[in-house]
Design a protein around this motif. Structure first.
Motif, PDB file in Angstrom:
ATOM      1  N   ARG A  50       0.843  -1.203   0.000  1.00 12.23           N
ATOM      2  CA  ARG A  50       0.000   0.000   0.000  1.00 12.23           C
ATOM      3  C   ARG A  50       0.875   1.248   0.000  1.00 12.23           C
ATOM      4  O   ARG A  50       0.492   2.295  -0.511  1.00 12.23           O
ATOM      5  N   GLY A  51       2.073   1.117   0.602  1.00  9.89           N
ATOM      6  CA  GLY A  51       2.962   2.279   0.715  1.00  9.89           C
ATOM      7  C   GLY A  51       3.866   2.470  -0.489  1.00  9.89           C
ATOM      8  O   GLY A  51       4.698   3.381  -0.497  1.00  9.89           O
ATOM      9  N   GLY A  52       3.733   1.624  -1.489  1.00  9.52           N
ATOM     10  CA  GLY A  52       4.640   1.682  -2.633  1.00  9.52           C
ATOM     11  C   GLY A  52       4.329   2.815  -3.594  1.00  9.52           C
ATOM     12  O   GLY A  52       3.194   3.281  -3.683  1.00  9.52           O
ATOM     13  N   ARG A  67     -13.944   2.503  16.347  1.00  9.44           N
ATOM     14  CA  ARG A  67     -14.019   1.065  16.570  1.00  9.44           C
ATOM     15  C   ARG A  67     -14.218   0.326  15.245  1.00  9.44           C
ATOM     16  O   ARG A  67     -13.493  -0.624  14.944  1.00  9.44           O
ATOM     17  N   ILE A  68     -15.172   0.769  14.434  1.00 14.82           N
ATOM     18  CA  ILE A  68     -15.418   0.005  13.193  1.00 14.82           C
ATOM     19  C   ILE A  68     -14.317   0.257  12.167  1.00 14.82           C
ATOM     20  O   ILE A  68     -14.032  -0.591  11.330  1.00 14.82           O
ATOM     21  N   MET A  69     -13.647   1.416  12.259  1.00 18.31           N
ATOM     22  CA  MET A  69     -12.546   1.681  11.323  1.00 18.31           C
ATOM     23  C   MET A  69     -11.523   0.560  11.363  1.00 18.31           C
ATOM     24  O   MET A  69     -11.005   0.135  10.327  1.00 18.31           O
ATOM     25  N   ARG A  70     -11.238   0.045  12.554  1.00 20.65           N
ATOM     26  CA  ARG A  70     -10.198  -0.988  12.666  1.00 20.65           C
ATOM     27  C   ARG A  70     -10.553  -2.231  11.856  1.00 20.65           C
ATOM     28  O   ARG A  70      -9.676  -2.949  11.396  1.00 20.65           O
ATOM     29  N   GLN A  71     -11.846  -2.465  11.645  1.00 21.04           N
ATOM     30  CA  GLN A  71     -12.255  -3.656  10.865  1.00 21.04           C
ATOM     31  C   GLN A  71     -12.766  -3.266   9.481  1.00 21.04           C
ATOM     32  O   GLN A  71     -13.464  -4.044   8.839  1.00 21.04           O
ATOM     33  N   SER A  72     -12.440  -2.059   9.055  1.00 26.75           N
ATOM     34  CA  SER A  72     -12.960  -1.588   7.767  1.00 26.75           C
ATOM     35  C   SER A  72     -11.834  -1.314   6.787  1.00 26.75           C
ATOM     36  O   SER A  72     -10.699  -1.066   7.183  1.00 26.75           O
ATOM     37  N   ALA A  73     -12.171  -1.389   5.493  1.00 27.10           N
ATOM     38  CA  ALA A  73     -11.274  -0.875   4.458  1.00 27.10           C
ATOM     39  C   ALA A  73     -11.596   0.602   4.297  1.00 27.10           C
ATOM     40  O   ALA A  73     -12.755   0.997   4.394  1.00 27.10           O
ATOM     41  N   CYS A  74     -10.565   1.422   4.098  1.00 30.20           N
ATOM     42  CA  CYS A  74     -10.838   2.856   3.952  1.00 30.20           C
ATOM     43  C   CYS A  74      -9.980   3.467   2.865  1.00 30.20           C
ATOM     44  O   CYS A  74      -9.059   2.837   2.340  1.00 30.20           O
ATOM     45  N   GLY A  75     -10.318   4.686   2.526  1.00 30.12           N
ATOM     46  CA  GLY A  75      -9.610   5.409   1.480  1.00 30.12           C
ATOM     47  C   GLY A  75     -10.237   6.776   1.278  1.00 30.12           C
ATOM     48  O   GLY A  75     -10.909   7.297   2.174  1.00 30.12           O
ATOM     49  N   LEU A  76     -10.016   7.338   0.093  1.00 28.73           N
ATOM     50  CA  LEU A  76     -10.547   8.663  -0.232  1.00 28.73           C
ATOM     51  C   LEU A  76     -11.296   8.590  -1.556  1.00 28.73           C
ATOM     52  O   LEU A  76     -10.882   7.877  -2.473  1.00 28.73           O
ATOM     53  N   GLY A  82      -3.951   6.519   4.091  1.00 25.14           N
ATOM     54  CA  GLY A  82      -3.190   5.273   4.194  1.00 25.14           C
ATOM     55  C   GLY A  82      -4.018   4.025   3.924  1.00 25.14           C
ATOM     56  O   GLY A  82      -3.502   2.917   4.002  1.00 25.14           O
ATOM     57  N   GLY A  83      -5.275   4.203   3.612  1.00 24.82           N
ATOM     58  CA  GLY A  83      -6.170   3.058   3.456  1.00 24.82           C
ATOM     59  C   GLY A  83      -5.974   2.330   2.139  1.00 24.82           C
ATOM     60  O   GLY A  83      -5.568   2.925   1.142  1.00 24.82           O
ATOM     61  N   GLY A  84      -6.295   1.057   2.135  1.00 23.26           N
ATOM     62  CA  GLY A  84      -6.092   0.204   0.967  1.00 23.26           C
ATOM     63  C   GLY A  84      -7.020   0.501  -0.204  1.00 23.26           C
ATOM     64  O   GLY A  84      -6.763   0.074  -1.323  1.00 23.26           O
ATOM     65  N   LEU A  85      -8.087   1.246   0.040  1.00 25.56           N
ATOM     66  CA  LEU A  85      -8.968   1.612  -1.075  1.00 25.56           C
ATOM     67  C   LEU A  85      -8.324   2.683  -1.937  1.00 25.56           C
ATOM     68  O   LEU A  85      -8.751   2.927  -3.067  1.00 25.56           O
ATOM     69  N   GLY A  86      -7.294   3.343  -1.359  1.00 23.14           N
ATOM     70  CA  GLY A  86      -6.591   4.375  -2.114  1.00 23.14           C
ATOM     71  C   GLY A  86      -7.477   5.580  -2.369  1.00 23.14           C
ATOM     72  O   GLY A  86      -8.520   5.759  -1.733  1.00 23.14           O
TER      73      GLY A  86
END
Lengths: 407, 407
Positions: A379-381, B52-61, B380-384
């Motif tokens: 993800r950081g790449g 709390r739910i953020m920790r179990q969620s995918a996030c991004g912009l 920093g989320g994986g959804l980018g």
């Protein structure tokens, strides 16, 4: 974020000769974190060789086909090879034929065949005939090939795929693919009669009707496999080759027919099927001297374990692959790409839409200095999150194979 | 990174039945860091439930419409619902009608009306008639409805929106929308005469001319509101519904007419307007049992405070919303999405183009383990960073509602 089909045509404009590219594709390697370990298979795996090259590689994530879209193996690989999978559609019939290494010719019409069970009233009770054995499937295909007589100016083929699955191929002047599925994809109803969607397809529909009727006579006493269901008729039109598009003479090293078939479709030279992971690496090392521009090494185990929900098995395949990575580096390709064609999380025991990690190892790579190859670290790449289609453009560029765009 | 408009049609191809999706949309929640606190409203807000739910969620912009493009509420929501806002254009007239819950019918032609001030020479001195009160606006609309006679085979409506804004709707055979704005969007010049852009629109232009002329007679002594300016003529063509496109039976819970109108346009069932934030959550909890596939809960306060430049007020609305978040989780939707339809930085007191944070909470989410929901943490989320249009595809996938693409 989607692969826009005009992007790859720009690369075509700019292509020139250059260095050599090796793709190492770990099928379905992407995944989700495991409940017990809290890690993905890639995070879990000890991969000293991958870790080493990661430090000198650019990395990121690829969304193979599009957001939320779970790629089949065909579309996933098309994207990696620079073919927009939303533009180049491969029907089930053609993929089934490719999947058994059938030598499909231009104009052939292929359809996916299911052996199925119908009751006395002709209603479908099982669309998969109890998932009959491949042996039975082969025996039934033999019988049908001998018994069924199709009267047309051409030839036809009926080939076993596996279990209840087979493929029908019609080859001859004017065979058309505008034929509706006879598989209603439901039980409790009879198979649909083969129907043409266009007038031009009427003769082919007749042909299919003759095949289905004779097949049902032959199979009458073969319950549970007493019927055939056809779907996904597609006329085979060859795709522009990797050489035509990007000037790459491709070599495919893959254990599974589906990937060899797809590579043949794109004009790769296809090496004989290796019998193991190690044999695959040995074979590539042996053939590398022949000077292909683009070598594709396919690892199936990661996907197979994912499909089986076998998290530890997936970890093991990744570690086995890592052990052989140095053999690839010894070949000193100008560009080494490591990635996957889609995710297959063991937790889902199926393909998924989740992006996959990718690394590009090349002298011109803007090295990210990230130390492990997995879905989270990448993800950081610097490559960011991008459509799978982008990869080929980057690989060509790092191989010095793309001219400047504009003066 | 661009949203290709054909993406959503691929989702349409792949759609199947599946789990339930809830969208919690905090209108205009995205923002900029506040000078004094050095934080955005989302960074500033104490949101234990979101954390709390953020920790179990995918996030991004999400970039709702495109780079640098500030979305109106219509386009922002269209993107979130999987309708490419660059393809599905909603004119000001139609949006104004939707915004007052007017029951717009297919073929209706709607135009935005401004009450304005003209001097003795007929030159515009104020395009907003001193932002007259909505009461005065209503009185003037009544007068005009009574006095103006339009001779055509149909009916017409003049409805107050707010302050100086109203909407004119023409309903009848052959009414056309190829009519130029009469609003020059400048002062010191007279209003333009209504003109047709096509021959087919000539009769409608006549009709509009009759309306304007009679209106100006009626309003002659009503300075500052002694003129009307019309713009954004649009013929209303219903959009394909969320059910047709994605197989989703939608439910809309929104306080403001604009959002209910837009939802109705997409075939949602629209719940009666709740009178408060708490009432909105209560209403959704009550209606959830009816088994809609897609529930949309709209929170307006974040945008209103942003528009008013009220940073602390915006923080408070976010915290109030967070307090009710557990009520949404109690409903156990298969997919919970929290996001915004655009940014409304208090520092700008207006909508802006800045990307908004998004989280997807689902069993199949690749959890990012990020602990706060805001514009910075979600980078920093994986959804980018992705187009707003992508969200619906991801939501459908996480709900198990998309078949595999290709074999």
């Amino acid at each position: 974020m989607t692969g826009c089909s005009d992007l790859s045509s720009v690369w075509e404009e700019l292509v020139r000769d250059g260095g050599r590219i090796v793709y190492l594709v770990l099928d379905g390697a992407g995944g989700l974190r495991d409940r017990t370990t809290g890690k993905t298979a890639l995070e879990m795996a000890r991969t000293p060789n991958l870790d080493r090259i990661m430090r000198q590689s650019a990395c990121g994530l690829l969304e193979l086909v599009g957001p939320g879209i779970t790629p089949g193996s065909g579309p996933g690989h098309l994207a990696l090879f620079g073919y927009d999978p939303l533009h180049y559609r491969l029907g089930r019939g053609v993929l089934s034929a490719l999947g058994i290494d059938f030598d499909l010719r231009e104009g052939d019409v292929a359809a996916r065949v299911n052996f199925a069970t119908v009751d006395d009233a002709g209603r479908i009770t099982d669309r998969r005939a109890g998932r009959l054995s491949s042996e039975t499937n082969r025996r039934l295909c033999d019988q049908l090939r001998k018994a069924v007589q199709l009267d047309f100016d051409g030839t036809w083929f009926l080939e076993t795929v596996a279990e209840h699955r087979a493929v029908l191929v019609l080859r001859g002047k004017g065979v058309a693919d505008e034929i509706r599925d006879t598989d209603p994809q439901a039980t409790g109803v009879p198979p649909r009669a083969p129907q043409a969607r266009t007038d031009a397809a009427q003769p082919t529909a007749e042909l299919v009707r003759a095949f289905v009727n004779q097949a049902h006579d032959v199979l009458a006493d073969e319950a549970p496999a007493n019927a055939v269901l056809l779907r996904g008729f597609q006329r085979h039109a060859p795709l522009p080759s990797l050489q035509e598009r990007f000037g790459l003479r491709g070599l495919c090293v893959a254990q599974y027919p589906m990937y060899r078939g797809l590579s043949r479709l794109l004009g790769f030279e296809v090496a004989d099927a290796p019998h193991s992971l190690d044999a695959s690496f040995d074979l590539l090392a042996r053939r590398y001297g022949e000077g292909h521009d683009f070598c594709f090494l396919h690892v199936k185990g990661t996907d197979r374990c994912g499909e089986d929900g076998d998290f530890q098995g997936k970890v093991a395949v990744i570690e086995d692959t890592d052990r052989r990575l140095s053999d690839l580096l010894d070949l000193q390709p100008d560009v080494l790409v490591v990635t996957a064609d889609h995710s297959t999380p063991a937790a889902m025991a199926a393909h998924s839409w989740h992006p996959v990690p990718v690394l590009i190892h090349a002298a011109s790579a803007r090295a990210d200095g990230i130390s492990h190859f997995d879905e989270y670290a990448c993800r950081g790449g610097g490559l960011g999150l991008r459509p799978g289609l982008h990869l080929m453009g980057l690989a060509l560029a790092h191989a010095g194979r793309l001219n400047k765009f504009g003066a």
